[in-house]
Design an enzyme around this catalytic site. Structure first.
Site, short mmCIF file in Angstrom:
data_model
loop_
_atom_site.label_atom_id
_atom_site.label_comp_id
_atom_site.label_asym_id
_atom_site.label_seq_id
_atom_site.Cartn_x
_atom_site.Cartn_y
_atom_site.Cartn_z
CB VAL A 47 46.38 -12.18 -20.18
CG1 VAL A 47 47.77 -11.58 -20.01
CG2 VAL A 47 46.44 -13.37 -21.13
CB ALA A 49 43.54 -8.31 -16.13
CE LYS A 50 39.87 -6.01 -22.98
NZ LYS A 50 39.83 -4.54 -22.79
N GLY A 51 40.31 -10.59 -20.52
CA GLY A 51 39.87 -11.96 -20.70
C GLY A 51 39.07 -12.06 -21.98
CG ASP A 66 36.62 -5.33 -24.18
OD1 ASP A 66 37.13 -4.25 -23.83
OD2 ASP A 66 36.90 -5.87 -25.26
#
Ligand code: GLU
Length: 421
Positions: free
Chosen positions: A65, A110-112, A151
């Site tokens: 995202v 963002a992050k995934g 992360d």
């Protein structure tokens, strides 16, 4: 006034949206700007098969995202965890946008994530999963577009596979596509401990404000991953007594203090912190309620809630994790006079040194560790005092102050950029 009842404190996205609304209403933004920057810009969902070592094949779900790109490329980590879903990734991506803006980096957020249980994956399965996931999202990532990082349950080795996969896809070596890499392929000195070092710097500033004598303080740390372990190590080096630590399975307590390196050795031998000699086993719930100077949640979201916040006995909480405290818990902690350094400020050291890594990659330069740490300290101390000044001026807690600073910066970027076409 946002109505707390219409948000579910167990949902990270509801937490994010309520935190945003509480700050945005005070800024009197143009409604369309508030709406635009609250929600993600782009959401990418991928489904791909993973072949296990025993030949079994399973279809996995992954997400990336890009919450915001107004101030620069999207930036944020990738996590592997069973509870990853689109809403969680949306919340984590939003937190990255605010975090980057608070420390004033030229990045969006963002992050995934991939929904999986990495504790059940072999190293080769983990590599195949990573390579296929990155190949799937390769059309939307890139050094000027969207830059992943470690992360929960991802590390420098996973970043190395990302560099390799992306470079094969492009046809040339491109190390600036990801940060948190091993040093041998363009990682930065100081990146591994950067999040924890940032936590240390914000705690030092808080201690100064609150007249807490740093070296005679105690710390309780939830989570023994990269952030929790290095926080324990750095605070221990400062003479602070680490009275309790924990991992997924539970915690340990010793009033006289634990030696983080020795606990790590025990974890490497036995797979968990519990049953460490000369300590008492405790649960994660008990750990959070121990009396201490500094409480550092460094695990996952939703740990301090309306159920246990009233029993917290720390003077200062520094959020190493993203989203450990829910909005109802924030209100309770405010009432108790507990000084909460919010995630978007306390753990911003990680992405700050990610930015330094990316700058070194783009410029083909290498900085010394002292240089990295000094610059990190400057960034963290400046952000801490900017946020603190807003909290005094606006009579709000540090979280709302931090969001106000961030939202104001992102909204201004939208205002001057205007609308296309
Ligand atoms: N995953 C870390 C965070 O939540 C680091 C992100 C980055 O370095 O891009 O802040």
């Amino acid at each position: 006034m946002p109505n707390e009842q219409s948000y579910d404190e167990n949902k990270p996205l509801d937490m994010h949206n309520l935190q945003f609304d509480l700050a945005a209403e005070r800024l009197h933004l143009e409604p369309w700007i508030a709406e635009k920057i609250k929600h993600p810009r782009r959401e990418f969902l991928v489904r791909f098969p993973l072949r296990y070592d025993d030949g079994r094949i399973e279809l996995l779900h992954g997400y990336r995202v890009q919450h915001n790109t107004l101030r620069g490329p999207a930036k944020g980590g990738i996590r592997y965890h069973p509870r990853v879903d689109l809403d969680e990734v949306r919340a984590l991506a939003g937190w990255m946008t605010w975090k980057c803006a608070i420390v004033d980096l030229p990045f969006g957020g963002a992050k995934g994530g991939v929904t999986c249980d990495p504790s059940r994956l072999s190293q080769t399965e983990l590599e195949r999963l990573t390579r296929r996931f990155i190949w799937e999202i390769s059309p939307i990532i890139g050094p000027d577009q969207d830059i992943p990082a470690p992360d929960v349950n991802t590390n420098p080795q996973v970043m190395a596979w990302i560099v390799d996969t992306y470079s094969v896809f492009k046809g040339y070596t491109c190390n600036s596509v990801v940060t948190g890499k091993p040093l041998s392929i363009g990682g930065s000195l100081g990146r591994l401990k950067a999040t924890s070092r940032g936590v240390l710097y914000t705690l030092q500033e808080a201690a100064r404000l609150l007249h807490i004598h740093f070296a005679s303080s105690t710390a309780v740390i939830q989570g023994f991953g990269n952030v929790g372990y290095h926080a324990a190590e750095l605070l221990h080096e400062q003479g602070i007594r680490i009275t309790a630590v924990s991992d997924l399975q539970g915690g340990i307590y010793n009033e006289r203090g634990l030696d983080p390196a020795a606990v790590l050795h025990h974890v490497q031998k036995t797979g968990r912190v519990q049953d460490y000699p000369e300590s008492e086993n405790i649960s994660n719930a008990e750990l959070l309620e121990l009396p201490c100077t500094f409480l550092i949640p460094a695990a996952i979201e939703g740990q301090i809630t309306r159920k246990n916040a009233g029993r917290i006995r720390a003077k200062v909480i520094a959020e190493g994790a993203n989203g450990p405290t829910t909005p109802p818990a924030d209100r309770i902690l405010d009432g108790l006079g507990i000084f909460v350094i919010p995630d978007v400020l306390a753990n911003a050291g990680g992405v700050t040194v990610s930015y330094f890594e990316w700058v070194q990659n783009v410029q083909k330069l290498f900085w010394t560790e002292t240089d990295v740490n000094q610059r990190l300290q400057q960034v963290m101390v400046r952000a801490f005092h900017e946020v603190y000044a807003i909290s005094l001026q606006e009579k709000v807690n540090l979280r709302t102050a931090a969001y106000m600073l961030a939202i104001d910066r992102v909204a201004e970027a939208k205002r001057v950029r205007g609308i296309f076409p």
